[in-house]
Scaffold this active site. Structure first.
Site, mmCIF file in Angstrom:
data_model
loop_
_atom_site.group_PDB
_atom_site.id
_atom_site.type_symbol
_atom_site.label_atom_id
_atom_site.label_comp_id
_atom_site.label_asym_id
_atom_site.label_seq_id
_atom_site.Cartn_x
_atom_site.Cartn_y
_atom_site.Cartn_z
ATOM 1 N N THR A 91 0.884 -1.181 0.000
ATOM 2 C CA THR A 91 0.000 0.000 0.000
ATOM 3 C C THR A 91 0.911 1.217 0.000
ATOM 4 O OG1 THR A 91 -1.609 -1.208 1.318
ATOM 5 C CG2 THR A 91 -1.865 1.176 1.216
ATOM 6 N N LYS B 132 -1.765 4.818 8.716
ATOM 7 C CA LYS B 132 -0.963 4.913 7.476
ATOM 8 C C LYS B 132 -1.882 5.130 6.268
ATOM 9 C CE LYS B 132 1.608 2.222 4.141
ATOM 10 N NZ LYS B 132 2.173 0.963 3.693
ATOM 11 N N LYS C 85 -7.906 1.422 -3.046
ATOM 12 C CA LYS C 85 -7.557 0.956 -1.696
ATOM 13 C C LYS C 85 -7.721 2.080 -0.661
ATOM 14 C CE LYS C 85 -5.127 -1.205 1.595
ATOM 15 N NZ LYS C 85 -5.402 -2.456 2.232
HETATM 16 P P1 NAD Z 1 6.211 -5.842 7.196
HETATM 17 O O1 NAD Z 1 6.924 -4.694 7.804
HETATM 18 O O2 NAD Z 1 5.926 -7.050 7.996
HETATM 19 O O3 NAD Z 1 7.027 -6.325 5.875
HETATM 20 C C1 NAD Z 1 7.762 -5.488 5.026
HETATM 21 C C2 NAD Z 1 9.049 -6.216 4.690
HETATM 22 O O4 NAD Z 1 9.805 -5.434 3.760
HETATM 23 C C3 NAD Z 1 9.950 -6.443 5.913
HETATM 24 O O5 NAD Z 1 10.279 -7.819 6.013
HETATM 25 C C4 NAD Z 1 11.189 -5.581 5.624
HETATM 26 O O6 NAD Z 1 12.389 -6.133 6.128
HETATM 27 C C5 NAD Z 1 11.160 -5.575 4.101
HETATM 28 N N1 NAD Z 1 11.947 -4.483 3.515
HETATM 29 C C6 NAD Z 1 12.002 -3.182 3.923
HETATM 30 N N2 NAD Z 1 12.814 -2.489 3.102
HETATM 31 C C7 NAD Z 1 13.255 -3.350 2.158
HETATM 32 C C8 NAD Z 1 14.117 -3.217 1.049
HETATM 33 N N3 NAD Z 1 14.673 -2.049 0.714
HETATM 34 N N4 NAD Z 1 14.362 -4.334 0.294
HETATM 35 C C9 NAD Z 1 13.795 -5.522 0.619
HETATM 36 N N5 NAD Z 1 12.978 -5.705 1.669
HETATM 37 C C10 NAD Z 1 12.710 -4.624 2.425
HETATM 38 O O7 NAD Z 1 4.872 -5.231 6.594
HETATM 39 P P2 NAD Z 1 3.560 -6.037 6.105
HETATM 40 O O8 NAD Z 1 2.575 -6.079 7.204
HETATM 41 O O9 NAD Z 1 3.986 -7.285 5.417
HETATM 42 O O10 NAD Z 1 2.982 -4.995 5.032
HETATM 43 C C11 NAD Z 1 3.537 -4.867 3.736
HETATM 44 C C12 NAD Z 1 2.653 -3.938 2.914
HETATM 45 O O11 NAD Z 1 1.332 -4.470 2.859
HETATM 46 C C13 NAD Z 1 2.518 -2.531 3.504
HETATM 47 O O12 NAD Z 1 2.549 -1.610 2.442
HETATM 48 C C14 NAD Z 1 1.174 -2.573 4.205
HETATM 49 O O13 NAD Z 1 0.576 -1.289 4.274
HETATM 50 C C15 NAD Z 1 0.398 -3.495 3.291
HETATM 51 N N6 NAD Z 1 -0.734 -4.181 3.947
HETATM 52 C C16 NAD Z 1 -0.570 -4.767 5.164
HETATM 53 C C17 NAD Z 1 -1.648 -5.411 5.741
HETATM 54 C C18 NAD Z 1 -1.496 -6.081 7.097
HETATM 55 O O14 NAD Z 1 -2.534 -6.441 7.684
HETATM 56 N N7 NAD Z 1 -0.286 -6.290 7.599
HETATM 57 C C19 NAD Z 1 -2.884 -5.472 5.092
HETATM 58 C C20 NAD Z 1 -3.015 -4.897 3.826
HETATM 59 C C21 NAD Z 1 -1.919 -4.244 3.270
#
Ligand code: NAD
Length: 290
Positions: free
Chosen positions: A87, A237, A162
């Site tokens: 997102t 966010k 979204k």
């Molecule tokens: P998270 O923080 O668990 O995962 C993000 C991952 O990206 C981490 O493992 C981090 O180490 C990695 N990362 C960061 N910088 C990086 C880079 N430069 N290169 C490679 N890897 C890198 O977050 P999440 O909960 O998995 O969410 C991910 C996305 O999905 C976000 O944009 C969030 O808004 C969206 N989202 C999350 C949910 C939820 O319920 N968690 C629901 C819908 C959407």
């Protein structure tokens, strides 16, 4: 299909695992030390995307997406597709789409709804933006990771859908919680309040499917001491992204603005961080009018 997967966090890891289980060949990269069953981890993002037909990113925000894209676009195979499921702000999605096109690549912004549970179960909803060709290339993968994919329009349309959806969600959660707190103060039984509203014109997903009052309605995070679920800081966010988009599009969104301010206060100045976004109800319960 050979797939590169960058960002294997709470959402990315189970999504990638489902693709591997379906027989695809996955190469992953994350800046944190993570391991996912069935996925070969690469040392760099570039190594993970080398030779991939599709690259999926699931990253925290638009700035990180832009920097990862800058790194990997030059080494992706001509005709391959970058599918960003994070997102992010609409402008970052459109900017990465333009860079991908210039590099002879396809791009789809495909943020998801459904949370970690949906990612594990393969029941996410994808809201996609991009060309017909780009969407077609990603469609079979959406079928594995999710139960529904809506092609919303050109690049950025997925992110637009979204944040509009989640702006409604944030606003209606607050409305539902403040109404429950008012009902309490008027001496109205919560179950009666639910019975009426859930079958009257005040009904909503937040009341009927995710009721913020413990012990009322179907099982929800309120029944589990407001453990997320969908954490208040993630709601914040998405609300902030909605306000960023509203500002750049010159759209008047007073309710979205008020919801953003309330979640900001809840997360940053009160006890909202790490709690489900429905924990707005105990917040209102404790407050008085002033
Ligand atoms: P998270 O923080 O668990 O995962 C993000 C991952 O990206 C981490 O493992 C981090 O180490 C990695 N990362 C960061 N910088 C990086 C880079 N430069 N290169 C490679 N890897 C890198 O977050 P999440 O909960 O998995 O969410 C991910 C996305 O999905 C976000 O944009 C969030 O808004 C969206 N989202 C999350 C949910 C939820 O319920 N968690 C629901 C819908 C959407």
């Amino acid at each position: 299909m050979r797939i590169g997967f960058i960002g294997l966090g709470n959402m990315g890891a189970p999504m990638a695992a489902n693709l591997a289980k379906a027989g695809h060949q996955l190469h992953g990269f994350d800046t944190a030390a993570v391991g996912v069953d069935g996925i070969a981890m690469a040392d760099t993002a570039r190594d993970a995307v080398a030779g991939a037909e599709v690259v999926i990113t699931m990253l925290p925000n638009g700035a990180i997406l832009r920097s990862v894209a800058e790194d990997i676009l030059p080494v992706m195979e001509t005709g391959a597709a970058l599918v960003d499921c994070s997102t992010v702000d609409v402008e970052s999605a459109r900017s990465v789409a333009a860079e991908a096109e210039q590099a002879g690549l396809l791009f789809v912004d495909a943020p998801v709804s459904g949370g970690v549970g949906g990612a594990s179960a393969g029941t996410l909803t994808f809201m996609a933006g991009g060309s017909e060709d780009a969407f077609a290339k990603a469609a079979a993968l959406f079928d594995i990771m999710g139960q529904k994919a809506v092609h919303c329009g050109e690049a950025g349309a997925g992110q637009a859908a979204k944040i509009c959806n989640n702006m409604i969600l944030g606003v209606t959660m607050i409305a539902t919680c403040e109404a429950f707190a008012l009902a309490d103060k008027l001496g109205l039984d919560r179950q009666k309040m639910f019975d009426v509203v859930s079958t009257s014109s005040g009904y909503s997903w937040t009341m009927n499917a995710y009721c913020p009052a413990p012990g009322i309605g179907p099982q929800s995070p309120s029944d589990n001491d407001y453990q997320p679920g969908f954490a208040a800081e993630l709601m914040l966010k998405d609300l902030r992204l909605s306000q960023q988009a509203a500002e750049s599009a010159d759209a008047d969104t007073p309710m979205g603005q008020a919801a953003t301010a309330l979640y900001e206060q809840f997360v940053e100045a009160e006890d909202g961080k790490g709690r489900d976004f429905s924990a707005m109800l105990p917040r209102f319960e404790r407050r008085r009018r002033d």
